[in-house]
Scaffold this motif. Sequence first.
Motif, PDB file in Angstrom:
ATOM      1  N   ASP A 188       0.907  -9.372   8.507  1.00 49.49           N
ATOM      2  CA  ASP A 188       1.138 -10.179   7.303  1.00 49.49           C
ATOM      3  C   ASP A 188       2.585 -10.129   6.816  1.00 49.49           C
ATOM      4  O   ASP A 188       2.958 -10.924   5.953  1.00 49.49           O
ATOM      5  CB  ASP A 188       0.212  -9.724   6.170  1.00 49.49           C
ATOM      6  N   ILE A 189       3.380  -9.205   7.340  1.00 53.35           N
ATOM      7  CA  ILE A 189       4.783  -9.137   6.933  1.00 53.35           C
ATOM      8  C   ILE A 189       5.490 -10.361   7.493  1.00 53.35           C
ATOM      9  O   ILE A 189       5.524 -10.578   8.700  1.00 53.35           O
ATOM     10  CB  ILE A 189       5.451  -7.836   7.416  1.00 53.35           C
ATOM     11  N   LYS A 190       6.035 -11.164   6.606  1.00 52.07           N
ATOM     12  CA  LYS A 190       6.657 -12.436   7.002  1.00 52.07           C
ATOM     13  C   LYS A 190       8.136 -12.235   7.336  1.00 52.07           C
ATOM     14  O   LYS A 190       8.804 -11.357   6.799  1.00 52.07           O
ATOM     15  CB  LYS A 190       6.545 -13.459   5.867  1.00 52.07           C
ATOM     16  N   GLY A 191       8.614 -13.083   8.218  1.00 54.05           N
ATOM     17  CA  GLY A 191      10.043 -13.176   8.480  1.00 54.05           C
ATOM     18  C   GLY A 191      10.652 -12.055   9.294  1.00 54.05           C
ATOM     19  O   GLY A 191      11.857 -11.868   9.249  1.00 54.05           O
ATOM     20  N   ILE A 192       9.846 -11.308  10.043  1.00 53.54           N
ATOM     21  CA  ILE A 192      10.414 -10.258  10.882  1.00 53.54           C
ATOM     22  C   ILE A 192      10.351 -10.697  12.345  1.00 53.54           C
ATOM     23  O   ILE A 192       9.525 -11.509  12.729  1.00 53.54           O
ATOM     24  CB  ILE A 192       9.705  -8.908  10.692  1.00 53.54           C
ATOM     25  N   ASP A 193      11.253 -10.143  13.124  1.00 53.03           N
ATOM     26  CA  ASP A 193      11.308 -10.466  14.548  1.00 53.03           C
ATOM     27  C   ASP A 193      10.171  -9.743  15.261  1.00 53.03           C
ATOM     28  O   ASP A 193      10.204  -8.533  15.435  1.00 53.03           O
ATOM     29  CB  ASP A 193      12.668 -10.043  15.111  1.00 53.03           C
ATOM     30  N   ARG A 194       9.178 -10.499  15.668  1.00 52.61           N
ATOM     31  CA  ARG A 194       7.999  -9.905  16.297  1.00 52.61           C
ATOM     32  C   ARG A 194       8.261  -9.456  17.734  1.00 52.61           C
ATOM     33  O   ARG A 194       7.451  -8.752  18.316  1.00 52.61           O
ATOM     34  CB  ARG A 194       6.833 -10.880  16.243  1.00 52.61           C
ATOM     35  N   LYS A 195       9.382  -9.865  18.273  1.00 55.77           N
ATOM     36  CA  LYS A 195       9.745  -9.425  19.617  1.00 55.77           C
ATOM     37  C   LYS A 195      10.692  -8.228  19.572  1.00 55.77           C
ATOM     38  O   LYS A 195      11.014  -7.660  20.601  1.00 55.77           O
ATOM     39  CB  LYS A 195      10.395 -10.568  20.385  1.00 55.77           C
TER      40      LYS A 195
ATOM     41  N   LYS B 166      19.469 -11.424   1.829  1.00 53.93           N
ATOM     42  CA  LYS B 166      18.595 -10.704   0.902  1.00 53.93           C
ATOM     43  C   LYS B 166      17.137 -10.772   1.361  1.00 53.93           C
ATOM     44  O   LYS B 166      16.407  -9.784   1.285  1.00 53.93           O
ATOM     45  CB  LYS B 166      18.719 -11.274  -0.503  1.00 53.93           C
ATOM     46  N   THR B 167      16.714 -11.946   1.862  1.00 49.83           N
ATOM     47  CA  THR B 167      15.346 -12.105   2.355  1.00 49.83           C
ATOM     48  C   THR B 167      15.101 -11.211   3.569  1.00 49.83           C
ATOM     49  O   THR B 167      14.069 -10.545   3.671  1.00 49.83           O
ATOM     50  CB  THR B 167      15.071 -13.580   2.704  1.00 49.83           C
ATOM     51  N   GLU B 168      16.065 -11.186   4.497  1.00 45.31           N
ATOM     52  CA  GLU B 168      15.921 -10.351   5.684  1.00 45.31           C
ATOM     53  C   GLU B 168      15.867  -8.867   5.320  1.00 45.31           C
ATOM     54  O   GLU B 168      15.086  -8.103   5.898  1.00 45.31           O
ATOM     55  CB  GLU B 168      17.068 -10.616   6.660  1.00 45.31           C
ATOM     56  N   ILE B 169      16.678  -8.463   4.354  1.00 47.21           N
ATOM     57  CA  ILE B 169      16.654  -7.065   3.915  1.00 47.21           C
ATOM     58  C   ILE B 169      15.304  -6.723   3.303  1.00 47.21           C
ATOM     59  O   ILE B 169      14.725  -5.667   3.578  1.00 47.21           O
ATOM     60  CB  ILE B 169      17.805  -6.786   2.920  1.00 47.21           C
ATOM     61  N   ARG B 170      14.764  -7.622   2.491  1.00 44.84           N
ATOM     62  CA  ARG B 170      13.442  -7.408   1.880  1.00 44.84           C
ATOM     63  C   ARG B 170      12.368  -7.271   2.960  1.00 44.84           C
ATOM     64  O   ARG B 170      11.510  -6.385   2.895  1.00 44.84           O
ATOM     65  CB  ARG B 170      13.126  -8.590   0.952  1.00 44.84           C
ATOM     66  N   ASN B 171      12.433  -8.137   3.975  1.00 43.28           N
ATOM     67  CA  ASN B 171      11.443  -8.092   5.059  1.00 43.28           C
ATOM     68  C   ASN B 171      11.553  -6.800   5.866  1.00 43.28           C
ATOM     69  O   ASN B 171      10.541  -6.191   6.229  1.00 43.28           O
ATOM     70  CB  ASN B 171      11.598  -9.302   5.979  1.00 43.28           C
ATOM     71  N   LEU B 172      12.784  -6.386   6.151  1.00 40.45           N
ATOM     72  CA  LEU B 172      12.971  -5.140   6.900  1.00 40.45           C
ATOM     73  C   LEU B 172      12.509  -3.931   6.097  1.00 40.45           C
ATOM     74  O   LEU B 172      11.917  -2.996   6.640  1.00 40.45           O
ATOM     75  CB  LEU B 172      14.434  -4.977   7.308  1.00 40.45           C
ATOM     76  N   LYS B 173      12.771  -3.942   4.794  1.00 50.20           N
ATOM     77  CA  LYS B 173      12.281  -2.846   3.952  1.00 50.20           C
ATOM     78  C   LYS B 173      10.757  -2.802   3.968  1.00 50.20           C
ATOM     79  O   LYS B 173      10.161  -1.722   4.026  1.00 50.20           O
ATOM     80  CB  LYS B 173      12.788  -3.003   2.518  1.00 50.20           C
ATOM     81  N   ALA B 174      10.121  -3.967   3.926  1.00 51.67           N
ATOM     82  CA  ALA B 174       8.656  -4.015   3.983  1.00 51.67           C
ATOM     83  C   ALA B 174       8.154  -3.453   5.307  1.00 51.67           C
ATOM     84  O   ALA B 174       7.172  -2.701   5.342  1.00 51.67           O
ATOM     85  CB  ALA B 174       8.156  -5.445   3.787  1.00 51.67           C
ATOM     86  N   LEU B 175       8.833  -3.789   6.397  1.00 51.19           N
ATOM     87  CA  LEU B 175       8.442  -3.274   7.717  1.00 51.19           C
ATOM     88  C   LEU B 175       8.616  -1.758   7.776  1.00 51.19           C
ATOM     89  O   LEU B 175       7.714  -1.040   8.223  1.00 51.19           O
ATOM     90  CB  LEU B 175       9.262  -3.952   8.816  1.00 51.19           C
ATOM     91  N   TRP B 176       9.734  -1.248   7.323  1.00 50.31           N
ATOM     92  CA  TRP B 176       9.974   0.196   7.370  1.00 50.31           C
ATOM     93  C   TRP B 176       9.034   0.944   6.430  1.00 50.31           C
ATOM     94  O   TRP B 176       8.596   2.056   6.746  1.00 50.31           O
ATOM     95  CB  TRP B 176      11.436   0.521   7.078  1.00 50.31           C
ATOM     96  N   ASN B 177       8.719   0.367   5.294  1.00 46.58           N
ATOM     97  CA  ASN B 177       7.736   0.989   4.398  1.00 46.58           C
ATOM     98  C   ASN B 177       6.373   1.059   5.074  1.00 46.58           C
ATOM     99  O   ASN B 177       5.648   2.049   4.942  1.00 46.58           O
ATOM    100  CB  ASN B 177       7.635   0.228   3.077  1.00 46.58           C
ATOM    101  N   HIS B 178       6.034   0.002   5.807  1.00 43.93           N
ATOM    102  CA  HIS B 178       4.752  -0.012   6.516  1.00 43.93           C
ATOM    103  C   HIS B 178       4.752   1.044   7.627  1.00 43.93           C
ATOM    104  O   HIS B 178       3.748   1.736   7.834  1.00 43.93           O
ATOM    105  CB  HIS B 178       4.470  -1.403   7.092  1.00 43.93           C
ATOM    106  N   ILE B 179       5.849   1.178   8.321  1.00 46.77           N
ATOM    107  CA  ILE B 179       5.955   2.200   9.371  1.00 46.77           C
ATOM    108  C   ILE B 179       5.764   3.590   8.764  1.00 46.77           C
ATOM    109  O   ILE B 179       5.082   4.445   9.335  1.00 46.77           O
ATOM    110  CB  ILE B 179       7.299   2.082  10.118  1.00 46.77           C
TER     111      ILE B 179
END
Length: 146
Positions: free
Chosen positions: A77-84, A28-41
């Motif tokens: 600032d988006i936490k928990g995403i794979d920066r690589k 659930k945390t990873e899904i939240r982080n990915l949604k935040a990343l895609w929203n930012h994109i």
Amino acid sequence: LNDFTEFSFKFGFPDDVIPAGKNLDQIKTEIRNLKALWNHIDVVQKQAAEYFQLSWGTIDCDQMDDEIKKLRKRLNDIKGIDRKGSVYSGVNDELKKWANFVPLLQDLKSPDMEVKDDRHCLLYTSDAADDLLCVDLGGRRIIKKK
């Protein structure tokens, strides 16, 4: 997970639910982080689309620079995403390109870059061309006027 919890208690294995609950929380945390990343994109793409609609001469470079800095800060600032990962690095690279472009755009808007009289505009292709009266550009000759 509720059914799994109920059955594990009925059959005497209540501790088997704990790892599954932790895994589910992590997912659930990873899904939240990915949604935040895609929203930012999505925000970045919309901002870029707005820039493409403007004439370069009408762009406020300072404002554009501030907006790009804010977008990069929000990305970092988006936490928990794979920066690589390719998604993060792709949007980060695009923001870097925009950040490098703004000073060039600012220079183009400088009064020093205005062509005052195009009759005196010369094309220099290299230092060696300075000594010649004309320059050959793949079959086209440009003759320098004195």
